[in-house]
Scaffold this active site. Structure first.
Site, mmCIF file in Angstrom:
data_model
loop_
_atom_site.group_PDB
_atom_site.id
_atom_site.type_symbol
_atom_site.label_atom_id
_atom_site.label_comp_id
_atom_site.label_asym_id
_atom_site.label_seq_id
_atom_site.Cartn_x
_atom_site.Cartn_y
_atom_site.Cartn_z
ATOM 1 N N ASP A 1 -3.573 6.465 2.850
ATOM 2 C CA ASP A 1 -3.833 6.888 4.079
ATOM 3 C C ASP A 1 -3.281 5.713 5.144
ATOM 4 O OD1 ASP A 1 -5.982 5.089 3.377
ATOM 5 O OD2 ASP A 1 -7.186 5.886 4.987
ATOM 6 N N GLU B 1 -9.110 4.912 3.081
ATOM 7 C CA GLU B 1 -9.389 3.515 3.097
ATOM 8 C C GLU B 1 -9.495 3.050 4.530
ATOM 9 O OE1 GLU B 1 -8.782 -0.946 3.345
ATOM 10 O OE2 GLU B 1 -7.422 0.727 4.200
HETATM 11 ZN ZN LIG Z 1 -4.541 -1.367 4.154
#
Ligand SMILES: [Zn+2]
Length: 389
Positions: free
Chosen positions: A82, A144
């Site tokens: 992401d 993340e």
């Molecule tokens: Zn990163």
């Protein structure tokens, strides 16, 4: 026979051109499955077994594990699929298109850190499963940048993945083996409102929060006395009072007050224990003053992380780069990979100063040394099959 793998540049174009923003704000959040599907195809064409691992409770989000070779141990090259949301009008280049200019590749995720998957695949191209004593894994995680749901799901599943791990977050190709943990905590006090002219008509939550704040500042001083880690530029834990809201009108007794704190904690400090210690101090004030109180996380904490200086992956990356492993001030998936039994190091070609910025880029001259480093690690930990220690 496998089909022909795409070139490095074709992979970079595909990764940057596939939107995979994650955000705790639902309006900005997107599935990462188009990106995972793309990567899974490339992994399979490079001879890897690709497993798409949906993240339980988060529809549209998946981790991806590609494995070349078999057996226990091995090396995991890990990254997050992401990116953060972006503000297109602030970009000179199209954030969702790989643009080559000024000796750089521009695009959202070039530095942080979708490019790393293309580099890992390109480095792996030199190896066949039959060359490897220990497996090579490429791990791609979900979310993340928002809440680390992907890495948390891997920990919950508990499946051992490898012995050594490298996360290609942007570090200017310098090894990083430790970072602080990050917590956000909310303290709420509830009293009783009433007319300001007579204090006996209510119970003032702002008065109570004033006392809570002085208790927290004393606690901060204790924590900073008790905990030190010289590897960090700020070598002690921090507690920042960042937001407060209470009451509505000067002529009313404040019935409710909320305080938000940011805590940056050192390796060895446990977020759950710290929250309990904070709650105990708030409870003391609440009981003394007859106020209702609560302490809650603003988000799931990112634990601190430290991989020992003596770990084989640390030693190997120090000798390959010529730099001693450092500490950074941003959180990563390292604590979660370490919990799965890996010795994890952070090292990637991007620059953290470019991350989360308009016109994010990866300098082209970072690419050859990254490929060389990744190939050296694959040789050492997979072909030669070096054990830990
Ligand atoms: Zn990163």
């Amino acid at each position: 026979m496998t089909t022909q793998s795409p070139s490095l540049k074709t992979m970079l174009e595909g990764l940057i051109g596939t939107l995979s923003v994650s955000s705790v704000t639902p309006a900005f959040d997107h599935s990462n499955e188009p990106l995972v599907t793309l990567l899974a195809d490339w992994l399979e064409s490079a001879g890897f077994r690709a497993e798409i691992l949906p993240v339980p409770g988060h529809p549209g989000k998946s981790n991806l594990l590609g494995t070349l070779g078999s057996g226990p141990g091995g090396l995991v090259l890990s990254g997050h699929t992401d990116t953060v949301p972006f503000d297109a009008p602030l970009w000179t280049h199209d954030p969702l298109k790989l643009t080559e200019a000024d000796g750089r590749y521009y695009g959202l995720g070039t530095s942080d850190m979708k490019s790393f998957f293309a580099l890992a695949l390109e480095a792996a191209r030199a190896f066949r499963a039959s060359d490897l004593k220990c497996p090579l894994m490429i791990l791609a995680t979900a979310d993340e940048e928002s809440a680390m749901h992907g890495a948390r799901a891997l920990v919950a599943a508990g499946r051992p993945l490898g012995r050594h791990a490298l996360i290609g977050e942007p570090t200017n190709l310098r090894p990083v083996r430790l970072h602080k943990g990050v917590m956000g905590e909310l303290v709420r006090l509830v009293g009783r409102s009433g007319h300001a002219s007579d204090p006996s008509l209510g119970n003032n939550a702002l008065d109570g929060m004033h006392e809570v704040m002085s208790v927290i500042l004393d606690w901060r001083a204790e924590l900073q006395q008790a905990h030190r880690h010289p590897a960090f530029p700020v070598p002690y834990p921090t507690v920042n009072l960042g937001h407060i809201h209470g009451g509505d009108n000067p002529n009313r007794i404040c019935g409710e007050c909320e305080l938000h704190l940011d805590l940056r904690v050192l390796p060895g400090m446990d977020p759950a224990e710290l929250r309990a210690a904070l709650a105990e101090r708030v409870a003391g004030v609440g009981q003394r003053r007859g106020l209702q109180w609560s302490v809650e996380p603003l988000f799931a904490p990112i634990p601190p992380a430290e991989t020992p200086a003596t770990a084989a992956i640390v030693r190997a990356c120090e000798s390959l780069t010529g730099h001693a492993a450092e500490a950074v001030s941003f959180g990563t998936e390292m604590p979660f990979l370490n919990q799965l039994g890996m010795d994890t190091l952070i090292l990637g070609p991007g620059d953290i100063a470019q991350a989360h910025q308009p016109d994010e880029f990866l300098a082209l001259d970072r690419i050859p040394p990254t490929l060389e480093l990744l190939r050296a690690l694959i040789r050492r930990f997979c072909v030669e099959g070096e054990a830990a220690g």
